[in-house]
Scaffold this motif. Structure first.
Motif, short mmCIF file in Angstrom:
data_model
loop_
_atom_site.label_atom_id
_atom_site.label_comp_id
_atom_site.label_asym_id
_atom_site.label_seq_id
_atom_site.Cartn_x
_atom_site.Cartn_y
_atom_site.Cartn_z
N ARG A 131 0.83 -1.22 0.00
CA ARG A 131 0.00 0.00 0.00
C ARG A 131 0.86 1.26 0.00
NH1 ARG A 131 -2.87 -2.98 4.04
NH2 ARG A 131 -4.77 -3.91 3.17
N ALA A 132 2.01 1.20 0.68
CA ALA A 132 2.83 2.41 0.84
C ALA A 132 3.69 2.67 -0.41
CB ALA A 132 3.72 2.27 2.07
N LEU A 133 4.04 1.59 -1.13
CA LEU A 133 4.93 1.72 -2.30
C LEU A 133 4.27 1.09 -3.52
CD1 LEU A 133 8.18 0.46 -0.50
CD2 LEU A 133 7.44 2.84 -0.72
N PRO A 134 3.11 1.61 -3.94
CA PRO A 134 2.38 0.96 -5.04
C PRO A 134 3.18 0.93 -6.34
CG PRO A 134 1.47 3.15 -4.58
CD PRO A 134 2.45 2.86 -3.49
N ASP A 135 4.13 1.84 -6.49
CA ASP A 135 4.91 1.91 -7.73
C ASP A 135 6.05 0.90 -7.75
OD1 ASP A 135 5.81 3.43 -5.51
OD2 ASP A 135 7.30 4.41 -6.79
N LEU A 136 6.36 0.28 -6.58
CA LEU A 136 7.48 -0.66 -6.51
C LEU A 136 7.06 -2.00 -7.13
CD1 LEU A 136 10.17 0.20 -5.19
CD2 LEU A 136 9.61 -1.35 -3.29
N ASP A 137 7.97 -2.64 -7.89
CA ASP A 137 7.58 -3.92 -8.49
C ASP A 137 7.59 -5.02 -7.42
OD1 ASP A 137 10.14 -5.65 -8.56
OD2 ASP A 137 10.81 -3.70 -9.34
N PRO A 138 6.78 -6.07 -7.64
CA PRO A 138 6.59 -7.12 -6.62
C PRO A 138 7.90 -7.68 -6.07
CG PRO A 138 5.02 -7.41 -8.40
CD PRO A 138 5.93 -6.29 -8.82
N ALA A 139 8.90 -7.87 -6.93
CA ALA A 139 10.16 -8.45 -6.46
C ALA A 139 10.79 -7.54 -5.40
CB ALA A 139 11.12 -8.62 -7.63
N SER B 97 9.54 12.11 4.25
CA SER B 97 9.46 13.21 3.26
C SER B 97 8.03 13.70 3.07
CB SER B 97 10.02 12.70 1.92
OG SER B 97 9.05 11.84 1.33
N GLY B 98 7.10 13.11 3.84
CA GLY B 98 5.72 13.60 3.78
C GLY B 98 4.86 12.97 2.69
N ASP B 99 5.34 11.87 2.08
CA ASP B 99 4.57 11.19 1.03
C ASP B 99 3.22 10.73 1.59
OD1 ASP B 99 5.03 9.37 -1.73
OD2 ASP B 99 3.72 8.47 -0.20
N THR B 100 2.14 11.25 1.00
CA THR B 100 0.81 11.00 1.58
C THR B 100 0.39 9.53 1.42
OG1 THR B 100 -0.18 11.71 -0.51
CG2 THR B 100 0.00 13.35 1.25
N THR B 101 0.80 8.88 0.32
CA THR B 101 0.45 7.46 0.15
C THR B 101 1.07 6.62 1.25
OG1 THR B 101 0.44 7.83 -2.24
CG2 THR B 101 0.48 5.54 -1.49
N ALA B 102 2.36 6.86 1.52
CA ALA B 102 3.05 6.11 2.57
C ALA B 102 2.42 6.41 3.94
CB ALA B 102 4.54 6.46 2.58
#
Lengths: 368, 368
Positions: free
Chosen positions: B246-254, B272-277
């Protein structure tokens, strides 16, 4: 106690004797009357040690000789049995609707069971406790202790001091503990389980927990909230009072508040197929099962005993609760069953807790 | 163990000595180097008993004399200290992404800490364990034991037999236990708590429970389901892997599967204030708090320690979790804090569990 069990204390030979006295008492508690030779053979203690230990126990009037045993060949061995005659232990169960006094002797035989439809004022508890203590002392018994079983949210220390201060018998050792915790102690003695949870509904919704043979704090089952903000606590969903309100909507509040007869009425209606009662039982059983699943996942009791009013309704609650347990705590084979100890299991637990103390080998000092 | 603690076993004078050896070892563990007189004064044992016990412990190379103590008047007393040199104890932490080997000496000093990016095949565990055992034996140390820390759902018996059977060193005592349970043992030694819960996220979501100083079974925190049918289990809501997704949706599964760096990345983005994280952390923290509230209501730990990956994210998880704890378990002052033992607390717990065994007075038989 926590610290004592966490940190070892210096030991001496007296501790060895205490432990071995406990071994002998537990053997007789578990196996019934036995000869000295049988005790030695079964416990691994030497015959000389057993003779010395049993001599001490006979001196304390915790054991008595009951004449020849069953072995036919040779000189018949004297058989030893727990001696109930010299001691009594008292439990007082304090519920919103009634007070119960129960006394047992050291062998576990019930000496008295009194109910008083009454409130929970200190004066009424003290009066009932005094009458119970006077009765067993008239029988020439030494009172091992008096335990008050109270709802989980009562301040035990304050109540103990008030009661001990008001008792005519200033020498009585007074203890206060929660209904569910004491009922669990009664179930441990009754069923011999090392990991058991007792679910009590006499005042709110509490679980008494025995883990690895020891009572532990906690068990605030009714305080669980199984859902998002706004979800009512489990005691509102699965407690006996809300169950009665849902099952008997036509009953006036005063009649609903008198739990024992109201619960009987719920059972009668359920047996007759009343859909309102049956759906209230199904709802309570499912919610209870969800709370018990949390308990099972966190501490894995071997057995969960539905106690007091829950036992009266167990034939309807257990199917619904078991379904939720199977869904939410699969592969953990916890046995869910109804208590056979009745509505005064907490009073019984309060009484037998003092027998348990003696059974650890700490012999009563009754200035014989 | 359950039965042993529930039922007293016959005791003899050897048990007295065992208990008193434990008292002396625990004193030195807690208070550091002490003179025989100081040990006697603090434990209540006689000086003669202390001299006899410490003589035995020196003979087993568990204690050593470290020369004069600080007292200035009269003949300086010899000071005794725990001797780390003769023994080692090994913990192997098995996680999906890496193997960790940690060894300590008897005084608790770390001897080695090895990480292997590897799977969890028995062969890899055995290889790492053999290398660690060989290393400490090259140092002339007797190995007290080897414990494998595994995810909560692993069949410990089967794994133990496979590993023990494959080890070159057939004399190694192999134990297998869950990550969280072993990490809780490390926290007990570190913090001295008698009632502590350790929350582990290295594989799923588990709680290691110490109650009244003793580890207890259970702690399947991730299996709690706090809601109606259809609600996902807590491990899906508050586990580390779903939190990373949920926090790193852009990260690939591996990259998401490599938990340690992914969790560091979550911390960097949150800082850094990332709202998704931040919202993923808030959701996980709130759900975790709801599960911990159930734990607190049922067993009332003094302290809940957020361990391993949860500790890395504690500054964001604790505020959300504390809010739910205050809402759902008010008036129970459980201290919620982050572990300071790092990501290999389970390996440390596996290693120190064998020191705890010696500290109970059961001295190692290392055929000196």
């Amino acid at each position: 106690m926590t610290t004592t069990r966490a940190e070892p204390q210096p030991a001496d030979f007296a501790d060895v004797r205490t432990t071995n006295l406990a071994v002998v008492l537990r053997h007789l508690r578990a196996h019934g009357p036995s000869s000295r030779a049988a005790i030695a053979a079964s416990t691994g203690l030497t015959k000389a040690t057993v003779s010395s230990l049993t001599g001490d126990l006979i001196g304390h009037r915790l054991l008595r000789e009951t004449g020849p045993g069953g072995n036919r060949i040779g000189r018949p061995a004297t058989v030893l049995a727990l001696d109930g005659s010299a001691y009594a232990s008292i439990g007082i169960q304090v519920a919103p609707d009634q007070l119960t006094a129960l006394a047992v002797d050291y062998s576990g035989e019930r000496l008295l069971l009194w109910h008083r439809a009454a409130g929970d004022s200190t004066a009424e508890m003290v009066g009932l406790a005094q009458r119970a203590a006077a009765r067993v002392r008239q029988q020439g018994r030494h009172v091992l202790g008096l335990t008050l079983a109270v709802p989980g949210d009562v301040d035990g220390t304050g109540l103990r001091d008030r009661v001990a201060g008001s008792l005519r018998q200033k020498d009585l050792a007074v203890t206060v503990a929660g209904h569910a915790a004491l009922a669990a102690i009664a179930e441990r003695r009754h069923g011999g389980w090392a990991n058991v949870a007792y679910v009590s509904g006499v005042a709110g919704l509490d679980a008494g927990l025995i883990i690895d043979g020891h009572p532990v704090r906690g068990g605030r089952l009714g305080h669980l909230t199984l859902g998002p903000a706004g979800t009512p606590a489990l005691r509102e969903q699965a407690g006996i009072a809300p169950l009665v309100r849902r099952a008997l909507p036509d009953l006036d509040p005063a009649a609903q508040a008198d739990l024992a007869p109201a619960v009987e009425q719920v059972a009668i209606r359920a047996r007759s197929g009343d859909t309102t009662a049956l759906s209230a039982l199904k709802h309570a059983g499912s919610c209870l099962g969800q709370g018990l699943a949390a308990l099972v996942n966190l501490v894995e009791p071997e057995v969960i005993v539905l106690g007091d009013h829950f036992a009266t309704l167990a034939e309807w609650l257990i199917p619904a609760a078991s379904g939720e347990l199977a869904r939410l705590a699969p592969a953990l084979g916890t046995d869910l069953r109804a208590s056979t100890l009745g509505l005064h299991a907490a009073a019984l637990g309060g009484a037998v807790s003092h027998l348990d103390q003696v059974d650890t080998g700490r012999l009563p000092d009754n200035d014989r």
